[in-house]
Design an enzyme around this catalytic site. Structure first.
Site, PDB file in Angstrom:
ATOM      1  N   HIS A   1     -11.920  -3.134  48.279  1.00  0.00           N
ATOM      2  CA  HIS A   1     -11.941  -2.086  47.624  1.00  0.00           C
ATOM      3  C   HIS A   1     -11.595  -2.340  46.087  1.00  0.00           C
ATOM      4  O   HIS A   1     -12.096  -2.146  45.015  1.00  0.00           O
ATOM      5  CB  HIS A   1     -11.064  -1.057  48.096  1.00  0.00           C
ATOM      6  CG  HIS A   1     -11.672  -0.266  49.273  1.00  0.00           C
ATOM      7  ND1 HIS A   1     -10.761   0.491  50.094  1.00  0.00           N
ATOM      8  CD2 HIS A   1     -12.871  -0.277  49.410  1.00  0.00           C
ATOM      9  CE1 HIS A   1     -11.659   0.934  51.081  1.00  0.00           C
ATOM     10  NE2 HIS A   1     -12.969   0.655  50.594  1.00  0.00           N
TER      11      HIS A   1
ATOM     12  N   GLU B   1     -42.935   4.185  46.257  1.00  0.00           N
ATOM     13  CA  GLU B   1     -42.228   3.125  46.988  1.00  0.00           C
ATOM     14  C   GLU B   1     -43.015   2.506  48.059  1.00  0.00           C
ATOM     15  O   GLU B   1     -42.454   1.633  48.784  1.00  0.00           O
ATOM     16  CB  GLU B   1     -41.002   3.851  47.445  1.00  0.00           C
ATOM     17  CG  GLU B   1     -40.170   4.330  46.446  1.00  0.00           C
ATOM     18  CD  GLU B   1     -38.936   5.194  46.903  1.00  0.00           C
ATOM     19  OE1 GLU B   1     -37.879   4.827  46.929  1.00  0.00           O
ATOM     20  OE2 GLU B   1     -39.193   6.571  47.552  1.00  0.00           O
TER      21      GLU B   1
ATOM     22  N   ASP C   1     -37.814  -0.415  46.786  1.00  0.00           N
ATOM     23  CA  ASP C   1     -38.353  -0.253  48.059  1.00  0.00           C
ATOM     24  C   ASP C   1     -39.746  -0.711  48.189  1.00  0.00           C
ATOM     25  O   ASP C   1     -40.323  -1.321  49.141  1.00  0.00           O
ATOM     26  CB  ASP C   1     -38.482   1.377  48.280  1.00  0.00           C
ATOM     27  CG  ASP C   1     -37.167   1.795  49.049  1.00  0.00           C
ATOM     28  OD1 ASP C   1     -36.677   0.865  50.023  1.00  0.00           O
ATOM     29  OD2 ASP C   1     -36.531   2.929  48.797  1.00  0.00           O
TER      30      ASP C   1
ATOM     31  N   CYS D   1     -38.329   2.902  38.057  1.00  0.00           N
ATOM     32  CA  CYS D   1     -36.872   3.331  38.004  1.00  0.00           C
ATOM     33  C   CYS D   1     -36.162   2.370  39.092  1.00  0.00           C
ATOM     34  O   CYS D   1     -35.096   2.659  39.337  1.00  0.00           O
ATOM     35  CB  CYS D   1     -36.516   4.849  38.633  1.00  0.00           C
ATOM     36  SG  CYS D   1     -37.401   5.086  40.148  1.00  0.00           S
TER      37      CYS D   1
END
Ligand code: PEP
Ligand code: MG
Length: 853
Positions: free
Chosen positions: A477, A714, A738, A785
């Site tokens: 974390h 995609e 993708d 994008c």
């Protein structure tokens, strides 16, 4: 010679468990397996057997038989009795065991349950000791136990006072419900956040629910207990629930587990390029160097820091052992926990408000730890022995942290740090010590054994330019927080880092995972020059950020932002973003276990539209769940190939109410700005038509105008058929992350394949070119994008191909705009032509010269 139980408590609820084997009785504490010895499974007894048939200790029903046939569970009057033959016998995979019953069989005292070959099992297992354990501790209490030798079916081994409501709840629930085996899909197993999601949903059911891995169990309401199971990726687990809503609990929780419980790998990435994230997710190599001035670690947060070392030593908080009365100490602990909960809730709410769900979820998981029954149980039992609240709490924290730290799963081991952090917060409140933010000298490179997420919240002032920890890894974390604070960091650094004298001159390379001590002045100079150059470049880019991105020969390219929430939206305009090219709406509510209502969604979209302003477009992508993006409140049943299964628009069309609710919320907020809607993962024209139909219907029903609506490209099928799709979609946005994985048939998150999953592969470039051609033939816009839109190697090629719009991560906006201003369209077109003719990625990349950083 047997030592029988002498005093018999006469009670209607007394359950007598006769010895299921002949042999010598041992207390569980002496069993050479900490899981039994520490009673993590439950209380009971152990027998060293002299015969090879395990028999029923009482009348009941078989509720579970382990596939390796070495253990089973019998339920009697609401009490679950697990019998486990030998230690580590699961590894024998059934060899030497012959079950004589099956799940659902009703048995009588003495019924033979499992035959086992004493010689075979004895010579292949660690021990033959056989455990008889009550696994649902709240169903009854052991009031008497035998010692010495016992004879099967003759001597009472244990007497259990059954709690009346356990028997009643058993009767009303109709018994125990057990799930099918569930495959855990989380790449890093059940670490803190998925455990927190599971525990919090488990708590919403009345039934007692346990998660089983092999022959070990965990209380599903307890995060530490769940983490203690050390469930790894691909492990098969089983849920066992008991109570009035056991069936519902098992159904809901099974779905959630199979869907990944909303894991951290799916949080918004600082930069969307899949290759960067995959690199970060690699396991730490634990290297070491022979150069006294060079230390190796793991790249945790990229960037270069030049400064001086500062050793952060944490003073051990000393506590008084003796308590001042059990009740008093319990009250002290309860009030400290309450205060800590308030602090964490404050941190979580602030981060949530700042629309930073990934960070908010870390502190939400910390808050969950405070309610953890396992944690409290240890503290309570220590206080019951007359110890102080601080002593009891410290012991519980140390126990759990050490248990986690010893786990085989790297990520779980790193979660020990979260337990210590929460523990420290409460301990400080109990002892009146404070963790005031230390004042660090300017240019501090912090060195510590470990840092906690709370420590990183004190680093925002700018004095800390980098940090290195001996513990932890790239997935801890702290590393996630360092990346979000844009502080260069390395983790898992060689322990000799702790010997570095504070004040030593140091260079930290967060991208390479290196720490260089006492660098020669010339080297420091070189680094500082590099930093100065890139700072100056950044400043120059920032100064020009608001100017449009127009090539030298007049081609304008729109540069927009990819965002994940409101906090990002607030920065778009100041960084020069000409709108939002992609709002990943699935990130807005990802720290939730219940679906957001239409009103909540509308409020959130309105706030984002207002933050971006009326002059800029905001393209909101409808929920893109499934594949690598699970949502806790929208579980997808387990699939063999999730990337090829229910994801993106397929989920929305399959659960129309989810899509319709989101579309209604979007339409209602549209007047707050310039909204466009985009559907993810469209593969066929029918899908597009159906989704467009939903939009038109909802707009009509609301009496509102519809909005422009485009699609993500995609799937190669869409790129190839771009002409056809362009006739029915208002715009295209190419999701190269993708598109690349589907074109090359390579998982975008696969650590080994990551370097090959490159959107500059000529095959992908050709699909991009086809998409642009199809869009322009219908006068539609085509943008990119995916992560490649912000890659300086790719920008000139994409511009040359004719892309109208690049949507990039926020920090990349000024530099992408600046780069475009230095390009000429004709050169880019020539470059694109050559790139499309290339045979390999390397050839494409070689066309564009290397940049410095
Ligand atoms: C993409 O696939 O390129 C994309 C932008 O969508 P995501 O990364 O959210 O799947
Ligand atoms: Mg995508």
């Amino acid at each position: 010679m047997s030592s029988r139980i002498t005093s018999v408590e006469v009670s209607e609820e007394l359950l007598v468990l006769f010895a299921p084997l002949s042999g010598v009785v041992y207390p569980l504490e002496r069993v050479p397996d900490p899981v039994f010895a520490e009673k993590l499974v439950g209380d009971g007894a152990s027998i060293d057997p002299i015969d090879g048939t395990l028999c029923a200790p009482c009348a009941g029903e078989i509720t579970h038989l382990h596939p390796a046939s070495h253990a089973l569970t019998l339920c009697a009057q609401g009490v679950e009795i697990m019998m486990h033959i030998g230690i580590d016998t699961v590894a024998l995979k059934g060899a030497g065991f012959s079950p004589r019953v099956k799940v659902g069989d009703k048995v009588q005292p003495g019924t033979p349950l499992i035959d086992f070959d004493l010689d075979q099992v004895g010579s292949n297992a660690k021990s033959l000791l056989t455990q008889i354990v009550l696994t649902n501790g709240n169903s009854g209490r052991i009031v008497e136990r035998a010692a010495g030798s016992v004879k099967v079916g003759v001597d009472a081994l244990l007497k259990v006072a059954v709690f009346r409501d356990a028997a009643e709840s058993a009767a009303s629930s109709g018994g125990t419900v057990t799930s099918d085996a569930i495959l855990v899909p989380n790449a890093t197993g059940l670490h803190a956040r998925p455990s927190a999601v599971l525990a919090s949903v488990a708590k919403s059911f009345q039934s007692e629910v346990r998660l089983q891995l092999g022959d070990r169990f965990a209380n599903a309401r307890s995060i530490t207990s769940l983490m203690g199971l050390d469930v790894g990726c691909g492990d098969k687990v089983v849920l066992v629930a008991r109570g009035a809503d056991a069936k519902e609990a098992v159904a809901k929780l099974s779905e959630l587990i199979a869907a990944g419980l909303g894991d951290e790998g799916h949080a918004p990435a600082p930069a969307p390029a899949s290759a960067t994230m995959a690199k970060i997710a690699e396991p730490p190599p634990h290297p070491h160097s022979n150069d006294p001035n060079l230390l190796f670690g793991v790249a945790a947060s990229p960037g270069l820091a030049v400064g001086t070392a500062f050793q952060l030593r944490r003073e051990e908080i000393t506590v008084d052992e003796a308590g001042r009365g059990v009740e008093h100490e319990q009250q002290l602990l309860a009030s400290a926990i309450d205060k800590a909960r308030g602090q964490l809730e404050g941190l979580r709410a602030q981060l949530h408000w700042e629309a930073d769900p990934a960070k908010a979820a870390i502190f939400a998981a910390h808050a969950e730890l405070l309610d953890d029954p396992d944690f409290l149980e240890i503290a309570n039992s220590t206080m019951a022995k007359g110890k102080s609240a601080a002593f009891a709490w410290k012991s519980a924290v140390t126990f759990h942290a050490e248990r986690l730290a010893s786990m085989r799963n790297e990520l779980l081991a790193q979660r020990a740090n979260d337990v210590r952090d929460v523990g420290l917060r409460v301990l400080e409140l109990l002892t009146g010590t404070t963790r005031l933010p230390p004042t660090y000298p300017e240019g501090t490179v912090l060195i510590a054994e470990d840092l906690t997420p709370s420590d990183t919240t004190t680093m925002e002032g700018g004095s800390v330019v980098g940090f290195a920890t001996v513990r932890g890894g790239a997935t801890s974390h702290v590393a996630i927080l360092a990346r979000s604070l844009e502080i260069p960091a390395i983790a898992g650094v060689e322990p000799r880092a702790l010997e570095i004298v504070s004040g030593t001159s140091i260079i930290l390379d967060g991208g390479k995972g290196l720490l260089r001590l006492n660098p020669a002045p010339a080297e420091v100079e070189k680094m500082r020059e590099r930093q100065t150059r890139s700072k100056a470049q950044r400043k120059e880019d920032m100064a020009q950020a608001l100017a449009p991105a127009v090539t030298k020969d007049g081609k304008r390219v729109a540069v927009l932002a990819n965002i994940g929430g409101l906090k990002d939206a607030q920065q778009v305009a100041e960084l020069g973003g000409e709108g939002v090219g992609l709002l990943r709406s699935e990130f807005l509510f990802m720290d939730r276990t219940a679906a957001p209502s239409e009103d909540e969604q509308a409020e959130s979209y309105t706030a984002i539209l207002k933050a971006v302003g009326p002059n800029f477009p905001v393209i909101v992508r409808t929920l893109d769940v499934g594949g690598d993006k699970p949502l806790p409140y929208l579980p997808i049943p387990r699939e063999d190939n999730p990337f090829l299964g229910e994801r993106g628009i397929r989920v929305g069309l399959d659960r129309p109410e989810v899509l319709r609710t989101q579309i209604r919320a979007l339409l209602r907020s549209a007047s707050a700005g310039n909204l466009l809607i985009m559907f993810p993962m469209i593969a066929t024209l029918e899908e597009l038509r159906e989704a467009n139909g939903v939009l038109a219907e909802e707009a009509k029903a609301l009496g509102l105008p519809t909005v422009r609506c485009g699609i993500m490209v995609e799937v190669p099928a869409v790129a190839v058929m771009a002409h056809t799709f362009a006739a029915e979609a208002d715009f295209f946005s190419i999701g190269t992350n993708d598109l690349t994985q589907y074109t090359l048939a390579m998982d975008r998150g696969h650590p080994k394949l990551a370097p090959k999953v490159d959107a500059l592969n000529p095959a992908v470039l050709r699909l991009i070119a086809q998409t642009v051609e199809g869009a322009h033939a219908h006068r539609r816009h085509a943008g990119v994008c995916g992560g490649v839109a912000g890659d300086p190697h790719a920008v000139p090629i994409l511009v040359g191909i004719g892309i109208d719009e690049l949507s990039v991560s926020l920090p990349a906006i000024p530099s992408v705009k600046a780069q475009i201003r230095h390009l000429s369209l004709t050169t880019c077109q020539d470059l694109a032509r050559r790139a499309l003719e290339c045979a390999t990625v390397a050839e494409v990349r070689a066309l564009v010269p290397e940049t410095e950083d």
